[in-house]
Design a protein around this motif. Structure first.
Motif, mmCIF file in Angstrom:
data_model
loop_
_atom_site.group_PDB
_atom_site.id
_atom_site.type_symbol
_atom_site.label_atom_id
_atom_site.label_comp_id
_atom_site.label_asym_id
_atom_site.label_seq_id
_atom_site.Cartn_x
_atom_site.Cartn_y
_atom_site.Cartn_z
ATOM 1 N N ALA A 62 76.237 69.135 8.881
ATOM 2 C CA ALA A 62 76.012 70.450 9.474
ATOM 3 C C ALA A 62 75.214 70.309 10.756
ATOM 4 C CB ALA A 62 75.253 71.340 8.492
ATOM 5 N N MET A 63 75.617 71.036 11.775
ATOM 6 C CA MET A 63 74.885 71.012 13.039
ATOM 7 C C MET A 63 74.422 72.414 13.411
ATOM 8 S SD MET A 63 78.033 70.074 15.669
ATOM 9 C CE MET A 63 78.646 68.749 14.618
ATOM 10 N N ARG A 64 73.210 72.456 13.932
ATOM 11 C CA ARG A 64 72.596 73.711 14.386
ATOM 12 C C ARG A 64 71.582 73.381 15.455
ATOM 13 N NH1 ARG A 64 67.433 73.832 12.585
ATOM 14 N NH2 ARG A 64 66.909 72.816 10.611
ATOM 15 N N HIS A 65 71.011 74.418 16.070
ATOM 16 C CA HIS A 65 69.960 74.216 17.056
ATOM 17 C C HIS A 65 68.653 73.821 16.379
ATOM 18 C CE1 HIS A 65 71.307 75.137 21.092
ATOM 19 N NE2 HIS A 65 72.042 76.128 20.624
ATOM 20 N N MET A 66 67.864 73.022 17.077
ATOM 21 C CA MET A 66 66.476 72.805 16.684
ATOM 22 C C MET A 66 65.724 74.122 16.849
ATOM 23 S SD MET A 66 63.667 70.292 18.500
ATOM 24 C CE MET A 66 64.756 68.874 18.494
ATOM 25 N N VAL A 67 64.809 74.396 15.928
ATOM 26 C CA VAL A 67 63.979 75.600 15.997
ATOM 27 C C VAL A 67 62.518 75.198 15.771
ATOM 28 C CG1 VAL A 67 65.812 77.178 15.273
ATOM 29 C CG2 VAL A 67 64.374 76.091 13.553
ATOM 30 N N PRO A 68 61.555 76.065 16.121
ATOM 31 C CA PRO A 68 60.141 75.695 15.999
ATOM 32 C C PRO A 68 59.722 75.230 14.610
ATOM 33 C CG PRO A 68 60.347 77.654 17.349
ATOM 34 C CD PRO A 68 61.717 77.369 16.805
ATOM 35 N N THR A 69 60.340 75.767 13.564
ATOM 36 C CA THR A 69 59.948 75.394 12.204
ATOM 37 C C THR A 69 60.511 74.047 11.762
ATOM 38 O OG1 THR A 69 61.787 76.776 11.409
ATOM 39 C CG2 THR A 69 59.577 77.765 11.415
ATOM 40 N N ASP A 70 61.206 73.340 12.652
ATOM 41 C CA ASP A 70 61.728 72.006 12.302
ATOM 42 C C ASP A 70 60.678 70.906 12.427
ATOM 43 O OD1 ASP A 70 64.391 72.511 11.541
ATOM 44 O OD2 ASP A 70 65.002 72.697 13.637
ATOM 45 N N PHE A 71 59.467 71.253 12.781
ATOM 46 C CA PHE A 71 58.428 70.235 12.963
ATOM 47 C C PHE A 71 58.335 69.235 11.804
ATOM 48 C CE2 PHE A 71 54.014 69.023 11.949
ATOM 49 C CZ PHE A 71 53.776 68.143 12.999
ATOM 50 N N PRO A 72 58.352 69.671 10.529
ATOM 51 C CA PRO A 72 58.207 68.692 9.442
ATOM 52 C C PRO A 72 59.295 67.621 9.422
ATOM 53 C CG PRO A 72 57.839 70.915 8.622
ATOM 54 C CD PRO A 72 58.387 71.057 10.013
ATOM 55 N N PHE A 73 60.475 67.939 9.979
ATOM 56 C CA PHE A 73 61.575 66.977 9.976
ATOM 57 C C PHE A 73 61.487 65.979 11.136
ATOM 58 C CE2 PHE A 73 63.408 71.051 8.359
ATOM 59 C CZ PHE A 73 63.413 70.694 7.018
ATOM 60 N N LEU A 74 60.565 66.221 12.055
ATOM 61 C CA LEU A 74 60.519 65.437 13.293
ATOM 62 C C LEU A 74 59.162 64.794 13.553
ATOM 63 C CD1 LEU A 74 62.334 68.143 15.444
ATOM 64 C CD2 LEU A 74 63.379 66.080 14.496
ATOM 65 N N LYS A 75 58.176 65.113 12.772
ATOM 66 C CA LYS A 75 56.794 64.745 13.079
ATOM 67 C C LYS A 75 56.476 63.267 12.952
ATOM 68 C CE LYS A 75 55.206 65.837 8.366
ATOM 69 N NZ LYS A 75 54.696 64.505 7.990
ATOM 70 N N ASP A 76 57.255 62.502 12.197
ATOM 71 C CA ASP A 76 56.887 61.116 11.909
ATOM 72 C C ASP A 76 57.484 60.092 12.871
ATOM 73 O OD1 ASP A 76 55.346 61.839 9.679
ATOM 74 O OD2 ASP A 76 57.133 61.933 8.413
ATOM 75 N N ASP A 77 58.259 60.547 13.835
ATOM 76 C CA ASP A 77 58.884 59.643 14.793
ATOM 77 C C ASP A 77 58.474 60.075 16.204
ATOM 78 O OD1 ASP A 77 61.160 58.996 16.790
ATOM 79 O OD2 ASP A 77 61.631 57.705 15.089
ATOM 80 N N PRO A 78 57.898 59.177 17.011
ATOM 81 C CA PRO A 78 57.406 59.612 18.329
ATOM 82 C C PRO A 78 58.499 60.145 19.243
ATOM 83 C CG PRO A 78 57.315 57.206 18.105
ATOM 84 C CD PRO A 78 57.597 57.759 16.742
ATOM 85 N N GLU A 79 59.716 59.587 19.174
ATOM 86 C CA GLU A 79 60.794 60.090 20.028
ATOM 87 C C GLU A 79 61.229 61.484 19.588
ATOM 88 O OE1 GLU A 79 64.021 57.391 20.461
ATOM 89 O OE2 GLU A 79 62.746 55.708 21.031
ATOM 90 N N TYR A 80 61.365 61.684 18.280
ATOM 91 C CA TYR A 80 61.727 63.013 17.786
ATOM 92 C C TYR A 80 60.628 64.019 18.112
ATOM 93 C CZ TYR A 80 65.116 60.479 14.840
ATOM 94 O OH TYR A 80 66.124 59.682 14.373
ATOM 95 N N LEU A 81 59.387 63.609 17.884
ATOM 96 C CA LEU A 81 58.278 64.527 18.139
ATOM 97 C C LEU A 81 58.207 64.894 19.611
ATOM 98 C CD1 LEU A 81 55.821 66.043 17.044
ATOM 99 C CD2 LEU A 81 54.460 63.989 17.513
ATOM 100 N N ALA A 82 58.452 63.929 20.493
ATOM 101 C CA ALA A 82 58.428 64.221 21.929
ATOM 102 C C ALA A 82 59.478 65.261 22.291
ATOM 103 C CB ALA A 82 58.650 62.933 22.735
ATOM 104 N N GLN A 83 60.681 65.129 21.740
ATOM 105 C CA GLN A 83 61.731 66.113 22.002
ATOM 106 C C GLN A 83 61.324 67.493 21.495
ATOM 107 O OE1 GLN A 83 64.497 65.808 23.700
ATOM 108 N NE2 GLN A 83 64.393 63.602 24.090
ATOM 109 N N TYR A 84 60.709 67.505 20.331
ATOM 110 C CA TYR A 84 60.253 68.780 19.757
ATOM 111 C C TYR A 84 59.187 69.421 20.648
ATOM 112 C CZ TYR A 84 57.961 71.990 16.494
ATOM 113 O OH TYR A 84 57.410 73.104 15.909
ATOM 114 N N LEU A 85 58.202 68.627 21.060
ATOM 115 C CA LEU A 85 57.112 69.176 21.863
ATOM 116 C C LEU A 85 57.571 69.579 23.256
ATOM 117 C CD1 LEU A 85 54.211 66.763 20.843
ATOM 118 C CD2 LEU A 85 54.605 69.109 20.065
ATOM 119 N N GLU A 86 58.582 68.899 23.797
ATOM 120 C CA GLU A 86 59.147 69.311 25.084
ATOM 121 C C GLU A 86 59.613 70.758 25.017
ATOM 122 O OE1 GLU A 86 59.573 68.073 28.049
ATOM 123 O OE2 GLU A 86 59.359 65.898 27.945
#
Length: 232
Positions: A176-200
């Motif tokens: 399944a594909m969807r947009h990233m949303v602000p509440t996706d933080f828990p799925f991205l917090k443990d990887d610096p590249e993912y976290l950087a994309q989230y914080l951008e």
């Protein structure tokens, strides 16, 4: 039914198609798994669950996606030879997803595409679906998207609020594909590249429940500067 203007082999099924005269000939053989997933989405994803550990629907976005007519299904027939074949198949849908979302204006974040793999043998489901999600996640996150794996294994990932709950169970294997949303933080917090994309994207509009942990994670990975940037 949506047909890609430049790639006629790509079809997206809309919910309204299920109530019409019938599916196109290329999809008739898959009517049951398609209907099974529509019923699963409306009867499971859009409903509360006693084991989820929080209030609300299993997936907070699906009901709005369905109600707004932005919930699409695709069928990937056969058995892929390897994960690279899956990635190539999904790339075309990912690019189409981006096109569709761009045309949806304010409702873009409700765009959802489920790609079904109804002919996967049971002993290959986890390797293909879980493996493809792991392979593709970095690419999707870099585009501001999320890709999720669902099957009847179920996938081993636990629920965020109840570690004994397995929320990703579905009757048909799918990605399944969807947009990233602000509440996706828990799925991205443990990887610096993912976290950087989230914080951008969300460094200045962090959801209250994630703000403290997001600041700590940003400091841990040296990404504090992204907390000051304007969202895209």
């Amino acid at each position: 039914m949506l047909i890609h203007g430049g790639k006629s082999r790509l079809l997206l099924i809309e919910l309204d198609d299920m109530g019409r005269a019938g599916l196109p000939a290329s999809l008739v053989a898959y009517e049951k798994p398609i209907r099974d997933i529509v019923e699963w989405a409306s009867g499971y994803l859009t409903q509360p669950h006693p084991e989820i550990g929080r209030r609300g629907h299993v997936c907070p976005f699906v009901k709005s996606s369905m109600n707004k007519g932005l919930f699409y299904l695709a069928v990937q027939p056969g058995v892929p030879g390897d994960l690279l074949e899956v990635a190539e198949s999904l790339r075309a849908y990912r690019d189409w997803f981006i096109e569709l979302a761009a045309a949806n204006g304010p409702a873009a974040h409700y765009t959802t595409i489920l790609v079904l793999f109804p002919e996967l043998p049971p002993d290959q489901v986890s390797g293909v679906i879980d493996g493809a999600q792991d392979l593709l996640k970095a690419d999707y996150v870099s585009h501001g998207l999320m890709i999720g794996e669902f099957h009847d294994g179920p996938p081993a990932k636990p629920g965020l609020w109840n570690p004994d709950f397995r929320p990703l169970r579905s009757p048909v294997p799918l990605l399944a594909m969807r947009h990233m949303v602000p509440t996706d933080f828990p799925f991205l917090k443990d990887d610096p590249e993912y976290l950087a994309q989230y914080l951008e994207r969300y460094g200045r509009e962090l959801p209250p429940q994630a703000a403290k942990d997001a600041v700590e994670a940003a400091r841990e990975f040296g990404l504090e500067a992204l907390l000051e940037r304007s969202p895209e």
